[in-house]
Design a protein around this motif. Sequence first.
Motif, mmCIF file in Angstrom:
data_model
loop_
_atom_site.group_PDB
_atom_site.id
_atom_site.type_symbol
_atom_site.label_atom_id
_atom_site.label_comp_id
_atom_site.label_asym_id
_atom_site.label_seq_id
_atom_site.Cartn_x
_atom_site.Cartn_y
_atom_site.Cartn_z
ATOM 1 N N PHE A 1 0.333 -23.081 28.439
ATOM 2 C CA PHE A 1 0.513 -22.279 27.474
ATOM 3 C C PHE A 1 -0.349 -20.969 27.372
ATOM 4 O O PHE A 1 -0.020 -19.991 27.521
ATOM 5 C CB PHE A 1 0.553 -22.805 26.286
ATOM 6 N N MET A 2 -1.656 -20.932 27.805
ATOM 7 C CA MET A 2 -2.384 -20.042 27.749
ATOM 8 C C MET A 2 -2.321 -19.157 29.084
ATOM 9 O O MET A 2 -2.924 -17.805 28.738
ATOM 10 C CB MET A 2 -3.939 -20.656 27.951
ATOM 11 N N ASN A 3 -1.794 -19.370 30.276
ATOM 12 C CA ASN A 3 -1.697 -18.698 31.324
ATOM 13 C C ASN A 3 -0.258 -17.761 31.346
ATOM 14 O O ASN A 3 -0.074 -16.951 31.930
ATOM 15 C CB ASN A 3 -1.504 -19.407 32.635
ATOM 16 N N ASP A 4 0.565 -18.029 29.906
ATOM 17 C CA ASP A 4 1.583 -17.354 29.933
ATOM 18 C C ASP A 4 1.727 -16.788 28.397
ATOM 19 O O ASP A 4 2.963 -16.902 27.921
ATOM 20 C CB ASP A 4 2.932 -18.024 30.308
ATOM 21 N N ILE A 5 0.816 -16.390 27.883
ATOM 22 C CA ILE A 5 0.793 -16.100 26.282
ATOM 23 C C ILE A 5 1.932 -15.045 26.310
ATOM 24 O O ILE A 5 2.653 -15.129 25.018
ATOM 25 C CB ILE A 5 -0.565 -15.643 25.986
ATOM 26 N N ASP A 6 1.887 -14.163 26.805
ATOM 27 C CA ASP A 6 2.790 -12.883 26.565
ATOM 28 C C ASP A 6 4.201 -13.310 26.404
ATOM 29 O O ASP A 6 4.955 -12.986 25.511
ATOM 30 C CB ASP A 6 2.820 -12.008 27.360
ATOM 31 N N ARG A 7 4.604 -14.182 27.143
ATOM 32 C CA ARG A 7 5.996 -14.726 27.375
ATOM 33 C C ARG A 7 6.501 -15.422 25.871
ATOM 34 O O ARG A 7 7.411 -15.394 25.472
ATOM 35 C CB ARG A 7 6.276 -15.641 28.549
ATOM 36 N N PHE A 8 5.466 -16.602 25.641
ATOM 37 C CA PHE A 8 5.642 -17.312 24.568
ATOM 38 C C PHE A 8 5.599 -16.570 23.155
ATOM 39 O O PHE A 8 6.096 -16.773 22.157
ATOM 40 C CB PHE A 8 4.622 -18.456 24.294
ATOM 41 N N PHE A 9 4.774 -15.333 23.173
ATOM 42 C CA PHE A 9 4.788 -14.400 21.857
ATOM 43 C C PHE A 9 5.909 -13.551 21.845
ATOM 44 O O PHE A 9 5.835 -12.412 20.873
ATOM 45 C CB PHE A 9 3.515 -13.987 21.725
ATOM 46 N N ALA A 10 6.755 -13.249 22.865
ATOM 47 C CA ALA A 10 7.971 -12.445 22.908
ATOM 48 C C ALA A 10 8.846 -12.621 21.745
ATOM 49 O O ALA A 10 9.048 -13.724 21.534
ATOM 50 C CB ALA A 10 8.582 -12.347 24.333
ATOM 51 N N LYS A 11 9.389 -11.416 21.306
ATOM 52 C CA LYS A 11 10.192 -11.700 20.198
ATOM 53 C C LYS A 11 11.471 -12.258 20.484
ATOM 54 O O LYS A 11 12.099 -12.988 19.769
ATOM 55 C CB LYS A 11 10.886 -10.281 19.586
ATOM 56 N N ASP A 12 12.017 -12.362 21.542
ATOM 57 C CA ASP A 12 13.176 -12.804 21.962
ATOM 58 C C ASP A 12 13.091 -14.402 22.854
ATOM 59 O O ASP A 12 13.888 -14.907 23.490
ATOM 60 C CB ASP A 12 14.018 -11.867 22.899
ATOM 61 N N PHE A 13 11.854 -14.959 22.707
ATOM 62 C CA PHE A 13 11.157 -15.970 23.544
ATOM 63 C C PHE A 13 12.232 -17.167 22.775
ATOM 64 O O PHE A 13 12.343 -17.590 21.606
ATOM 65 C CB PHE A 13 10.056 -16.303 23.274
ATOM 66 N N SER A 14 12.858 -17.915 23.726
ATOM 67 C CA SER A 14 13.540 -19.276 23.352
ATOM 68 C C SER A 14 13.032 -20.310 24.551
ATOM 69 O O SER A 14 13.100 -20.022 25.700
ATOM 70 C CB SER A 14 15.009 -19.102 23.430
ATOM 71 N N PRO A 15 12.444 -21.298 23.965
ATOM 72 C CA PRO A 15 11.807 -22.325 24.932
ATOM 73 C C PRO A 15 12.902 -22.845 25.945
ATOM 74 O O PRO A 15 13.871 -23.272 25.586
ATOM 75 C CB PRO A 15 11.375 -23.413 24.044
ATOM 76 N N THR A 16 12.442 -22.893 27.128
ATOM 77 C CA THR A 16 13.297 -23.549 28.187
ATOM 78 C C THR A 16 12.738 -25.102 28.134
ATOM 79 O O THR A 16 12.009 -25.525 27.500
ATOM 80 C CB THR A 16 12.702 -23.166 29.370
ATOM 81 N N ASP A 17 13.594 -25.790 28.896
ATOM 82 C CA ASP A 17 13.346 -27.334 28.941
ATOM 83 C C ASP A 17 11.883 -27.718 29.325
ATOM 84 O O ASP A 17 11.362 -28.563 28.865
ATOM 85 C CB ASP A 17 14.317 -27.937 29.712
#
Length: 464
Positions: A265-281
């Motif tokens: 998670f910490m290596n990809d913080i920007d993706r997880f906090f993006a407004k349109d983020f929806s978790p992948t499997d």
Amino acid sequence: MGNLCGSPADPQLAEQKKTSSMIDKEMAAEKIAMERTVKMLLLGPGESGKSTVLKQFRLIYGAGFSDQDRAAYRALIIVNILQCSKVLVSQMEILNIPFGFNPADYSNLTQLDLQELKKSKHSILASINKGATDSNLLLQMPNAAVLARHDSGMRMEDQKCTSPSISRSMSMGSRLQSNAALPVDPLASIAQKKYQEAEALGQQTGEVAEAGQLILEAQMGAGFLGEQDAQYLVSAMKMVWNDPGVQYCFKRANEFQLLDTCDYFMNDIDRFFAKDFSPTDQDILNSRLMTISVTETRFTVEDKEYRVFDVGGQRSERRKWAPYFDDVKAIIFVVAISGYDQVCFEDGETNRVTESLNLFSSICNHPMFKWTALILFLNKTDLFQLKLNRGILVSDFFKEYTDANTFDAASVFFKNKFLDLNKYPQKPVYPYFTHATDTTQTKTVLNAVNVIIMKMLLSSLNML
């Protein structure tokens, strides 16, 4: 005289026959349903990966995750990231690591420092053995108590359990006690010295220290999403994560409690906090939430309906297991072999694999499960391999291990330790090495497990 040829039927008797026939049909239907139903338990200690295995059941055999599920997991992932950040910042203080500390700057001093540690070993051990409690003495040498316990031959599982020592207020002495089986890290003394020098000049200052303070003060939860200061917090977490001192702290994560998917998670913080983020499997499989209730998942494989119960693995949750033991066709026992260098969350003292061995023995040898199919998942092989590659020796934590520090040798060692606990010679235990976040590998294993269960069910019906 009565009519001998055919008196009118007794209405009451006819109704009784009808009711009896309906009951017989219902019982027959229930028997068929029971024969088609496979009740399984997912057991194992906390942090072993049981819930991840259950998620894989949903992905492989069930309907997967709905949009509503993904929205809930998005919030959970945000919590996981903030939780990891808070733990790392707190541990910088507890482990006495200054922000900006870079082990590469001291690579030429490592061997010299190790030699100094070895020279100091005997004098410190003598002081400890005499009952010395001077905290200043302990502070002179990180992991001094480690050396004491190694030399006295004491095993981690023999130590008396104490309360978890992961709070910010934990003293150096209690930390040394809780990490009783950790090998000496010569860099730890260098980091501690630099930390003390910084503290002598006042608390640490600078952007990273300020970012760390912002993280500690942030509210745990997903409520800050969409707020104006959310970006400040994201920037702070990225800055802290990229700090070399924090990375060194992360490498010592076996000394404290941290999510094993922290770097994911910490290596990809920007993706997880993006407004349109929806978790992948894959994001969902890597998310973590302590199981504090019993979760049932149903799915169909061929003509069999599976009912899989995931129960909490923490010690306080195990009292809930017993009511689910009846009519169990199979048990999947999950253990994280990657935890060979870690201690339990509950007491901060007991080795995680040792905890798993003790729990496995109690389940495997329970009279109620004498004829129950038992599948052993030796899980988190990916993390296990990484630790071995980093040179974290199995022999530092299991003295009886004398083979090479390789995956092939060490994995067989742990597999045999579990299999040797089985006291029922007629009862087979089916071991599998698993990487529960890898859907392809897990699907192969689960298909094999299904074949085993089907054969055992047929055998119980005398059809083989």
